[in-house]
Design a protein around this motif. Structure first.
Motif, PDB file in Angstrom:
ATOM      1  N   GLY A   1       0.818  -1.203   0.000  1.00 40.46           N
ATOM      2  CA  GLY A   1       0.000   0.000   0.000  1.00 40.46           C
ATOM      3  C   GLY A   1       0.850   1.250   0.000  1.00 40.46           C
ATOM      4  N   ARG A   2       2.134   1.064   0.337  1.00 41.86           N
ATOM      5  CA  ARG A   2       2.993   2.226   0.473  1.00 41.86           C
ATOM      6  C   ARG A   2       3.704   2.599  -0.823  1.00 41.86           C
ATOM      7  NH1 ARG A   2       7.095   2.117   5.400  1.00 41.86           N
ATOM      8  NH2 ARG A   2       5.335   2.504   6.775  1.00 41.86           N
ATOM      9  N   ILE A   3       3.721   1.678  -1.766  1.00 40.77           N
ATOM     10  CA  ILE A   3       4.442   1.936  -3.014  1.00 40.77           C
ATOM     11  C   ILE A   3       3.918   3.210  -3.677  1.00 40.77           C
ATOM     12  CG2 ILE A   3       4.910   1.046  -5.333  1.00 40.77           C
ATOM     13  CD1 ILE A   3       4.967  -1.727  -4.193  1.00 40.77           C
ATOM     14  N   VAL A   4       2.597   3.377  -3.649  1.00 47.13           N
ATOM     15  CA  VAL A   4       2.015   4.538  -4.294  1.00 47.13           C
ATOM     16  C   VAL A   4       2.525   5.835  -3.657  1.00 47.13           C
ATOM     17  CG1 VAL A   4      -0.086   4.477  -2.891  1.00 47.13           C
ATOM     18  CG2 VAL A   4      -0.141   5.528  -5.123  1.00 47.13           C
ATOM     19  N   ARG A   5       2.739   5.822  -2.341  1.00 46.26           N
ATOM     20  CA  ARG A   5       3.257   7.025  -1.671  1.00 46.26           C
ATOM     21  C   ARG A   5       4.688   7.307  -2.122  1.00 46.26           C
ATOM     22  NH1 ARG A   5       1.943   7.070   4.083  1.00 46.26           N
ATOM     23  NH2 ARG A   5       4.093   7.606   4.507  1.00 46.26           N
ATOM     24  N   HIS A   6       5.492   6.221  -2.241  1.00 46.88           N
ATOM     25  CA  HIS A   6       6.870   6.399  -2.695  1.00 46.88           C
ATOM     26  C   HIS A   6       6.902   7.026  -4.079  1.00 46.88           C
ATOM     27  CE1 HIS A   6       8.923   4.587   0.599  1.00 46.88           C
ATOM     28  NE2 HIS A   6       8.319   3.418   0.463  1.00 46.88           N
ATOM     29  N   VAL A   7       5.962   6.591  -4.914  1.00 49.41           N
ATOM     30  CA  VAL A   7       5.950   7.112  -6.280  1.00 49.41           C
ATOM     31  C   VAL A   7       5.554   8.579  -6.275  1.00 49.41           C
ATOM     32  CG1 VAL A   7       4.829   6.939  -8.520  1.00 49.41           C
ATOM     33  CG2 VAL A   7       5.456   4.872  -7.286  1.00 49.41           C
ATOM     34  N   ARG A   8       4.502   8.896  -5.520  1.00 47.74           N
ATOM     35  CA  ARG A   8       3.987  10.262  -5.546  1.00 47.74           C
ATOM     36  C   ARG A   8       4.987  11.236  -4.951  1.00 47.74           C
ATOM     37  NH1 ARG A   8      -1.760  10.236  -3.479  1.00 47.74           N
ATOM     38  NH2 ARG A   8      -0.725  10.051  -1.482  1.00 47.74           N
ATOM     39  N   MET A   9       5.678  10.819  -3.882  1.00 47.72           N
ATOM     40  CA  MET A   9       6.581  11.748  -3.215  1.00 47.72           C
ATOM     41  C   MET A   9       8.012  11.658  -3.743  1.00 47.72           C
ATOM     42  SD  MET A   9       5.004  11.297   0.556  1.00 47.72           S
ATOM     43  CE  MET A   9       5.378  12.961   1.044  1.00 47.72           C
ATOM     44  N   GLY A  10       8.240  10.711  -4.648  1.00 45.63           N
ATOM     45  CA  GLY A  10       9.578  10.612  -5.222  1.00 45.63           C
ATOM     46  C   GLY A  10      10.568   9.869  -4.350  1.00 45.63           C
ATOM     47  N   THR A  11      10.104   9.334  -3.203  1.00 46.07           N
ATOM     48  CA  THR A  11      11.042   8.652  -2.306  1.00 46.07           C
ATOM     49  C   THR A  11      11.417   7.264  -2.811  1.00 46.07           C
ATOM     50  OG1 THR A  11       9.106   8.098  -0.984  1.00 46.07           O
ATOM     51  CG2 THR A  11      10.505   9.856  -0.164  1.00 46.07           C
ATOM     52  N   LEU A  12      10.804   6.840  -3.914  1.00 44.42           N
ATOM     53  CA  LEU A  12      11.201   5.556  -4.491  1.00 44.42           C
ATOM     54  C   LEU A  12      12.676   5.608  -4.905  1.00 44.42           C
ATOM     55  CD1 LEU A  12      10.046   2.781  -5.236  1.00 44.42           C
ATOM     56  CD2 LEU A  12       9.473   3.674  -7.470  1.00 44.42           C
ATOM     57  N   ASP A  13      13.158   6.814  -5.204  1.00 45.43           N
ATOM     58  CA  ASP A  13      14.582   6.995  -5.529  1.00 45.43           C
ATOM     59  C   ASP A  13      15.477   6.345  -4.476  1.00 45.43           C
ATOM     60  OD1 ASP A  13      13.279   8.626  -7.239  1.00 45.43           O
ATOM     61  OD2 ASP A  13      14.525  10.401  -6.903  1.00 45.43           O
ATOM     62  N   PHE A  14      15.150   6.658  -3.196  1.00 47.88           N
ATOM     63  CA  PHE A  14      16.004   6.166  -2.103  1.00 47.88           C
ATOM     64  C   PHE A  14      15.980   4.647  -2.033  1.00 47.88           C
ATOM     65  CE2 PHE A  14      14.278  10.272  -0.181  1.00 47.88           C
ATOM     66  CZ  PHE A  14      15.204  11.035  -0.890  1.00 47.88           C
ATOM     67  N   VAL A  15      14.798   4.088  -2.337  1.00 43.87           N
ATOM     68  CA  VAL A  15      14.675   2.632  -2.295  1.00 43.87           C
ATOM     69  C   VAL A  15      15.544   2.016  -3.381  1.00 43.87           C
ATOM     70  CG1 VAL A  15      13.088   0.698  -2.445  1.00 43.87           C
ATOM     71  CG2 VAL A  15      12.321   2.840  -1.411  1.00 43.87           C
ATOM     72  N   LEU A  16      15.484   2.610  -4.565  1.00 42.35           N
ATOM     73  CA  LEU A  16      16.211   2.044  -5.709  1.00 42.35           C
ATOM     74  C   LEU A  16      17.722   2.129  -5.494  1.00 42.35           C
ATOM     75  CD1 LEU A  16      14.037   3.465  -8.600  1.00 42.35           C
ATOM     76  CD2 LEU A  16      14.029   1.153  -7.674  1.00 42.35           C
ATOM     77  N   LEU A  17      18.140   3.120  -4.696  1.00 39.58           N
ATOM     78  CA  LEU A  17      19.578   3.310  -4.476  1.00 39.58           C
ATOM     79  C   LEU A  17      20.147   2.352  -3.437  1.00 39.58           C
ATOM     80  CD1 LEU A  17      19.814   7.202  -4.532  1.00 39.58           C
ATOM     81  CD2 LEU A  17      20.728   5.594  -6.205  1.00 39.58           C
ATOM     82  N   LYS A  18      19.274   1.737  -2.643  1.00 41.73           N
ATOM     83  CA  LYS A  18      19.761   0.866  -1.579  1.00 41.73           C
ATOM     84  C   LYS A  18      20.387  -0.404  -2.160  1.00 41.73           C
ATOM     85  CE  LYS A  18      16.241   2.206   1.743  1.00 41.73           C
ATOM     86  NZ  LYS A  18      16.923   3.333   2.348  1.00 41.73           N
ATOM     87  N   PRO A  19      21.402  -0.951  -1.451  1.00 41.84           N
ATOM     88  CA  PRO A  19      22.084  -2.148  -1.971  1.00 41.84           C
ATOM     89  C   PRO A  19      21.280  -3.428  -1.691  1.00 41.84           C
ATOM     90  CG  PRO A  19      23.076  -1.473   0.091  1.00 41.84           C
ATOM     91  CD  PRO A  19      22.008  -0.475  -0.212  1.00 41.84           C
ATOM     92  N   VAL A  20      19.968  -3.344  -1.831  1.00 44.06           N
ATOM     93  CA  VAL A  20      19.092  -4.500  -1.623  1.00 44.06           C
ATOM     94  C   VAL A  20      18.172  -4.549  -2.829  1.00 44.06           C
ATOM     95  CG1 VAL A  20      17.497  -5.611  -0.018  1.00 44.06           C
ATOM     96  CG2 VAL A  20      19.008  -3.800   0.791  1.00 44.06           C
ATOM     97  N   ASP A  21      17.717  -5.735  -3.166  1.00 44.25           N
ATOM     98  CA  ASP A  21      16.752  -5.868  -4.238  1.00 44.25           C
ATOM     99  C   ASP A  21      15.532  -4.989  -3.927  1.00 44.25           C
ATOM    100  OD1 ASP A  21      15.846  -7.690  -6.611  1.00 44.25           O
ATOM    101  OD2 ASP A  21      14.144  -7.577  -5.236  1.00 44.25           O
TER     102      ASP A  21
END
Lengths: 269, 260
Positions: free
Chosen positions: B85-105
């Motif tokens: 349910g949180r993915i949509v928030r990451h997309v809207r706020m742009g914080t998905l960037d931080f997730v993609l940068l992490k050294p984890v899948d």
């Protein structure tokens, strides 16, 4: 429930217009919310199959009509004010609305009404689809049944709104008021007639259910529309009970609102 | 693998610690789950009427279906709702960037970061119901073990469907409630598939595979499972899981973060 002196009417109508335009922007979302209320259509299938496989007082066609009308009643009485209100209190957004020259309750109320209007075309389309798939179940209700059904549906919506807006007041004291709503919803699902017509309940459970507000929110309006001996309903009593619950919760709501507002310390308050 | 287990342990212990702030609500959640199960039992009993069969299932057998459903429902609120349910928030706020940068899948991070203990009462009640009915039906241990195969497959199927829908928010930020639709359809899994008319059965097998979520595991558990359906559920799980990964990679090509 909310202070409605003449002169406010124009503001309320203006709010209604604003919220209607807003709803039109999110039409895709509206359709998804509509589909997420499809439990009655699933139960329709199970009950029709059950009625076809063994002798019962109700025929498959009765179940088809019952659940499609019930689905419409639920669409017209959907309420989510507690989630809006909880977020407004927790995030401090209530402060801006308190500055406006109208009770914040009107915002939520008009939003709900506007959403109903925006949903209407989709409801008509889905009922049309149902009629195409299952033409035998189509019938024309008598005007009187239509009128009482609409009146009870409106009453059910007002009562649900009053109850949920009252539970929402708990947000002044707790960050998770919506947990209460989940508990209420549980009883709503099982006692309202959503799972099965009240006539199929064991007599003791049915008597108990009729002491709670739940059947008046779903079963009674549905039965009023159907206007059939298979689904008995005492319209006068239902109207009285709904009014009673509405008044109780409206009074409680205003009392909690005044006490809660004194505690409110959102951003800028 | 050890690193993975430690990571998930860390994720979940912090999440639980956060939720423990709301202990009264946890009590409410337990109450809700117990009440929900009571209500579901009542609803199920209505379909039996005064007979002892419902769509070819006895009361205890139908309880197994309900138990599997309750278990899945609990897992949904424990893991799927809080994370996906949180993915949509990451997309809207742009914080998905931080997730993609992490050294984890990224899919792993998005799917396991949060853990909400609110669904645990349902998980336990569902398991309890299945075990209780299993003992009364004298289900053999081998049968129960065999039933684990379609049950795990059913969890993977449910997860993959959720993940694909949640991923769609990369294009349509406004459809966060699409998962509510899935939840509403999965509710059909409360009852065995044989309880539905033919058209419903086709829909709930081929379009939204609810049949594989509860009926197939329950049938296997009570010894009525057909090998074809068990193999089918495993294949479907593998297929959907692979599809969810491929779809996520594909969707990421369209992710443009909040400021770009």
């Amino acid at each position: 429930m909310i202070d409605a002196r003449p002169g406010r009417l124009r503001r309320v109508v203006a709010l209604l217009g604003v919220h209607y335009d807003e709803m039109l922007e999110y039409r895709a979302e509206l359709v998804l919310w509509m589909l997420s209320g499809s439990l009655p259509l699933i139960l329709m299938g199970v009950w029709m199959q059950t009625a076809a496989s063994r002798p019962m007082a109700l025929q498959p066609i009765d179940f088809a009509r019952y659940f499609i009308v019930l689905w419409l009643v639920r669409q017209a009485t959907a309420v989510w004010v507690i989630y809006n209100f909880e977020a407004a209190v927790v995030e401090g957004r209530l402060s801006q609305r308190l500055l406006q020259p109208i009770d914040p309750g009107w915002h939520d109320f008009t939003e709900h009404v506007a959403e109903r209007l925006a949903r209407l075309p989709f409801l008509v389309a889905l009922v049309g689809l149902f009629a195409l798939l299952y033409p035998e179940a189509v019938w024309l209700p008598r005007p009187a049944a239509l009128a009482t059904g609409l009146a009870l549906t409106a009453g059910a919506f007002m009562t649900r709104f009053a109850v949920q807006y009252t539970l929402a007041m708990v947000a002044f004291w707790s960050e998770r008021a919506s947990a209460l709503q989940q508990l209420w919803f549980l009883f709503y699902i099982f006692l309202s007639g959503l799972m099965a017509p009240l006539t199929l309940f064991p007599p003791s459970v049915r008597t108990f259910a009729e002491l709670t507000p739940f059947p008046y929110l779903v079963y009674m309006p549905t039965a009023a529309f159907l206007d059939s001996p298979a689904f008995p309903v005492d319209v006068g009593r239902a109207a009285l009970v709904l009014t009673g619950w509405f008044v109780c919760f409206a009074v409680l709501n205003r009392w909690l609102w005044r006490r809660g507002l004194r505690r409110y310390s959102g951003m800028g308050a | 693998m050890r690193r993975l287990a430690r990571l998930i342990g860390l994720f979940w212990s912090t999440a639980v610690a956060g939720e423990m702030e709301y202990r009264v609500n946890f009590a409410l959640a337990v109450l809700s789950s117990a009440g929900g199960l009571l209500g579901a039992l009542f609803g199920l009993s209505l379909f039996f009427g005064d007979t002892d069969r419902f769509a070819g299932w006895s009361w205890l057998q139908a309880l197994v279906v309900l138990g599997v459903f309750t278990l899945l429902d609990g897992l949904t609120s424990t893991l799927l709702v809080p994370n996906l349910g949180r993915i949509v928030r990451h997309v809207r706020m742009g914080t998905l960037d931080f997730v993609l940068l992490k050294p984890v899948d990224a899919q792993l991070w998005l799917s396991t970061r949060d853990f909400s203990p609110w669904g645990l009462p349902d998980v336990l009640l569902g398991l309890g119901l299945v075990i209780w009915a299993g003992v009364r039906l004298s289900v053999s241990p081998t049968q129960a073990l065999l039933a684990l195969v379609p049950t795990v497959a059913s969890c993977v199927i449910l997860y993959s469907l959720w993940f694909v829908l949640a991923t769609m928010s990369i294009w349509f930020v406004k459809i966060h409630n699409v998962t509510e639709v899935l939840k509403a359809l999965v509710a059909a899994g409360r009852y065995p598939m044989s309880a539905y008319p033919a058209a419903y059965r086709v829909f709930f097998t081929l379009v939204v595979p609810v049949a594989f979520l509860t009926t197939v595991p329950a049938e296997t558990f009570i010894g009525r499972g057909q090998p074809a359906w068990i193999v089918g559920s495993v294949l479907l799980a593998l297929l959907l899981f692979a599809a969810s990964r491929a779809f996520f990679r594909f969707a990421l090509r369209f992710y443009t973060s909040a400021s770009s």
